[in-house]
Design a protein around this motif. Structure first.
Motif, mmCIF file in Angstrom:
data_model
loop_
_atom_site.group_PDB
_atom_site.id
_atom_site.type_symbol
_atom_site.label_atom_id
_atom_site.label_comp_id
_atom_site.label_asym_id
_atom_site.label_seq_id
_atom_site.Cartn_x
_atom_site.Cartn_y
_atom_site.Cartn_z
ATOM 1 N N ALA A 34 74.802 0.756 79.653
ATOM 2 C CA ALA A 34 73.539 0.770 78.901
ATOM 3 C C ALA A 34 73.679 -0.147 77.687
ATOM 4 C CB ALA A 34 73.212 2.189 78.464
ATOM 5 N N PRO A 35 72.738 -1.094 77.512
ATOM 6 C CA PRO A 35 72.844 -2.029 76.381
ATOM 7 C C PRO A 35 72.996 -1.310 75.041
ATOM 8 C CG PRO A 35 71.034 -2.668 77.819
ATOM 9 C CD PRO A 35 71.555 -1.370 78.349
ATOM 10 N N LEU A 36 72.289 -0.188 74.903
ATOM 11 C CA LEU A 36 72.355 0.557 73.649
ATOM 12 C C LEU A 36 73.757 1.093 73.380
ATOM 13 C CD1 LEU A 36 70.163 0.994 71.631
ATOM 14 C CD2 LEU A 36 69.565 3.148 72.731
ATOM 15 N N ASP A 37 74.457 1.503 74.458
ATOM 16 C CA ASP A 37 75.842 1.981 74.309
ATOM 17 C C ASP A 37 76.753 0.852 73.842
ATOM 18 O OD1 ASP A 37 75.067 4.474 75.085
ATOM 19 O OD2 ASP A 37 75.838 4.319 77.143
ATOM 20 N N ALA A 38 76.554 -0.323 74.448
ATOM 21 C CA ALA A 38 77.370 -1.480 74.053
ATOM 22 C C ALA A 38 77.152 -1.807 72.572
ATOM 23 C CB ALA A 38 77.019 -2.688 74.920
ATOM 24 N N ILE A 39 75.883 -1.748 72.156
ATOM 25 C CA ILE A 39 75.562 -2.065 70.753
ATOM 26 C C ILE A 39 76.177 -1.021 69.822
ATOM 27 C CG2 ILE A 39 73.693 -2.262 69.055
ATOM 28 C CD1 ILE A 39 71.918 -3.276 71.456
ATOM 29 N N ASN A 40 75.899 0.240 70.111
ATOM 30 C CA ASN A 40 76.293 1.310 69.181
ATOM 31 C C ASN A 40 77.786 1.632 69.202
ATOM 32 O OD1 ASN A 40 73.672 1.584 68.317
ATOM 33 N ND2 ASN A 40 73.182 3.204 69.760
ATOM 34 N N MET A 75 73.778 -9.890 70.630
ATOM 35 C CA MET A 75 72.408 -9.359 70.632
ATOM 36 C C MET A 75 71.466 -10.243 71.462
ATOM 37 S SD MET A 75 72.693 -6.544 69.149
ATOM 38 C CE MET A 75 70.983 -6.034 69.030
ATOM 39 N N ALA A 76 71.772 -11.547 71.514
ATOM 40 C CA ALA A 76 70.938 -12.464 72.313
ATOM 41 C C ALA A 76 70.998 -12.072 73.789
ATOM 42 C CB ALA A 76 71.404 -13.907 72.121
ATOM 43 N N GLU A 81 67.686 -7.241 77.509
ATOM 44 C CA GLU A 81 67.942 -6.143 78.455
ATOM 45 C C GLU A 81 67.282 -4.851 77.969
ATOM 46 O OE1 GLU A 81 69.394 -6.383 81.449
ATOM 47 O OE2 GLU A 81 69.506 -8.537 81.045
ATOM 48 N N LEU A 82 67.376 -4.621 76.665
ATOM 49 C CA LEU A 82 66.732 -3.436 76.094
ATOM 50 C C LEU A 82 65.227 -3.483 76.315
ATOM 51 C CD1 LEU A 82 68.497 -2.990 72.634
ATOM 52 C CD2 LEU A 82 68.561 -1.403 74.540
ATOM 53 N N LYS A 83 64.657 -4.657 76.078
ATOM 54 C CA LYS A 83 63.206 -4.802 76.229
ATOM 55 C C LYS A 83 62.798 -4.560 77.681
ATOM 56 C CE LYS A 83 62.093 -7.733 72.296
ATOM 57 N NZ LYS A 83 63.316 -8.268 71.703
ATOM 58 N N LYS A 84 63.604 -5.095 78.619
ATOM 59 C CA LYS A 84 63.330 -4.914 80.052
ATOM 60 C C LYS A 84 63.275 -3.438 80.407
ATOM 61 C CE LYS A 84 65.890 -8.565 82.059
ATOM 62 N NZ LYS A 84 67.055 -8.849 82.883
ATOM 63 N N GLY A 86 62.532 -1.122 78.434
ATOM 64 C CA GLY A 86 61.624 -0.380 77.560
ATOM 65 C C GLY A 86 62.397 0.578 76.670
ATOM 66 N N ALA A 87 63.653 0.196 76.389
ATOM 67 C CA ALA A 87 64.513 1.108 75.616
ATOM 68 C C ALA A 87 64.939 0.468 74.308
ATOM 69 C CB ALA A 87 65.754 1.465 76.428
ATOM 70 N N GLU A 88 64.021 -0.268 73.706
ATOM 71 C CA GLU A 88 64.367 -0.884 72.431
ATOM 72 C C GLU A 88 64.822 0.193 71.455
ATOM 73 O OE1 GLU A 88 61.954 -4.299 70.827
ATOM 74 O OE2 GLU A 88 60.536 -3.423 72.233
ATOM 75 N N ARG A 89 65.774 -0.174 70.633
ATOM 76 C CA ARG A 89 66.230 0.797 69.632
ATOM 77 C C ARG A 89 65.066 1.129 68.716
ATOM 78 N NH1 ARG A 89 71.383 -1.579 66.684
ATOM 79 N NH2 ARG A 89 70.303 -3.544 66.914
ATOM 80 N N PRO A 90 64.791 2.408 68.500
ATOM 81 C CA PRO A 90 63.742 2.710 67.520
ATOM 82 C C PRO A 90 64.195 2.141 66.180
ATOM 83 C CG PRO A 90 64.957 4.684 68.145
ATOM 84 C CD PRO A 90 65.432 3.584 69.031
ATOM 85 N N PRO A 91 63.371 1.307 65.541
ATOM 86 C CA PRO A 91 63.863 0.664 64.324
ATOM 87 C C PRO A 91 64.098 1.664 63.200
ATOM 88 C CG PRO A 91 61.531 0.189 64.646
ATOM 89 C CD PRO A 91 61.999 0.920 65.861
ATOM 90 N N GLU A 92 65.146 1.381 62.436
ATOM 91 C CA GLU A 92 65.435 2.187 61.239
ATOM 92 C C GLU A 92 64.335 1.971 60.201
ATOM 93 O OE1 GLU A 92 68.155 4.119 60.350
ATOM 94 O OE2 GLU A 92 69.032 3.977 62.330
ATOM 95 N N GLY A 93 63.701 0.804 60.302
ATOM 96 C CA GLY A 93 62.657 0.435 59.357
ATOM 97 C C GLY A 93 62.337 -1.038 59.549
ATOM 98 N N VAL A 94 61.245 -1.489 58.955
ATOM 99 C CA VAL A 94 60.840 -2.893 59.075
ATOM 100 C C VAL A 94 61.075 -3.568 57.720
ATOM 101 C CG1 VAL A 94 58.913 -4.467 59.527
ATOM 102 C CG2 VAL A 94 59.121 -2.323 60.819
ATOM 103 N N ILE A 95 61.797 -4.675 57.773
ATOM 104 C CA ILE A 95 62.175 -5.362 56.532
ATOM 105 C C ILE A 95 61.725 -6.822 56.577
ATOM 106 C CG2 ILE A 95 64.108 -6.085 55.070
ATOM 107 C CD1 ILE A 95 65.616 -3.634 55.913
ATOM 108 N N VAL A 96 61.082 -7.258 55.506
ATOM 109 C CA VAL A 96 60.736 -8.672 55.333
ATOM 110 C C VAL A 96 61.721 -9.253 54.328
ATOM 111 C CG1 VAL A 96 58.995 -10.282 54.446
ATOM 112 C CG2 VAL A 96 58.296 -8.355 55.880
ATOM 113 N N LEU A 97 62.382 -10.334 54.720
ATOM 114 C CA LEU A 97 63.401 -10.965 53.865
ATOM 115 C C LEU A 97 63.010 -12.391 53.532
ATOM 116 C CD1 LEU A 97 66.988 -10.491 55.356
ATOM 117 C CD2 LEU A 97 66.050 -9.399 53.321
#
Length: 220
Positions: A34-40, A75-76, A81-84, A86-97
């Motif tokens: 699972a992509p999320l497992d690899a990330i986390n 991440m590239a 894969e996450l998007k495919k 439909g399991a995108e990580r729920p964002p911690e928050g949205v940040i503009v930098l």
């Protein structure tokens, strides 16, 4: 997936080995991890190690930039894969930098953005030489939780105040937290201009963003 593959992922980030990070991500996807497992379990712990070593002076900016590049490479592969799924990580928050008006320095800001993204924030980087109104417009458009403003010169630092004022003028100040950073910036300057926080380096910026989001969620 065996633990040693997760540790190899972690090590690829610590080593700043972008090609290795990318190929390990591809292997993980091919073998059904699972992509999320690899990330986390693999990549994020690597970025945390890097942040800790940097804070202790055991790693330096070029090393950290290489690690950030390796994280981006992984991440590239994993984000699509996450998007495919439909399991995108729920964002911690949205940040503009962005780097403030008149200032074209971006290494520190880019690093902050990469680390925040690695820790699950959705980051929109406006680039350099960004006027306050542009920060405010993008914050409104994305319903941002936090605006982060970098300045690397004492002469452009004062434009951070302009971002706070633009956010007030746009009526967003009560909804959006503003954090500032950059070499000449201090906590007392952040207080003086009415910002919500100051981060001295990229890892502190992640901790601060998490703390501000935690406070925001408690109030919600």
């Amino acid at each position: 997936m065996p633990d040693n593959n997760y540790s190899a992922m972690r090590q690829s980030i610590v080593d700043g080995a972008a090609d290795t990070a990318s190929s390990l991500a591809q292997q993980a996807v091919a073998s059904g991890v699972a992509p999320l497992d690899a990330i986390n379990n693999g990549y994020v712990p690597g970025m945390q190690d890097v942040g800790e070593q940097f804070a202790k002076g055991q790693m330096f900016l070029p090393d950290m930039m290489a690690s950030a590049e390796a994280m981006r490479a992984a991440m590239a592969v994993l984000d699509p894969e996450l998007k495919k799924m439909g399991a995108e990580r729920p964002p911690e928050g949205v940040i503009v930098l962005g780097t403030t008006k008149g200032d074209i320095h971006e290494i520190g800001k880019t690093l902050v953005g990469t680390l925040l993204a690695a820790h699950g924030f959705r980051v929109h980087d406006l680039g350099v030489d960004v006027p306050g109104e542009k920060f405010a417009a993008k914050a409104r458009e994305l319903h941002a939780d936090i605006v982060g403003v970098s300045a690397l010169l004492t002469t452009t630092m004062r434009n951070q105040r302009g971002v706070v004022e633009a956010m007030e003028k746009a009526g967003l100040r009560s909804q959006v937290k503003i954090v500032v950073g950059g070499a000449p910036v201090t906590r007392s300057w952040a207080d003086e201009i009415g910002a919500d926080g100051y981060a001295k380096d990229a890892m502190s910026a992640v901790d601060l963003a998490r703390e501000l989001m935690g406070r925001k969620l408690q109030k919600a």
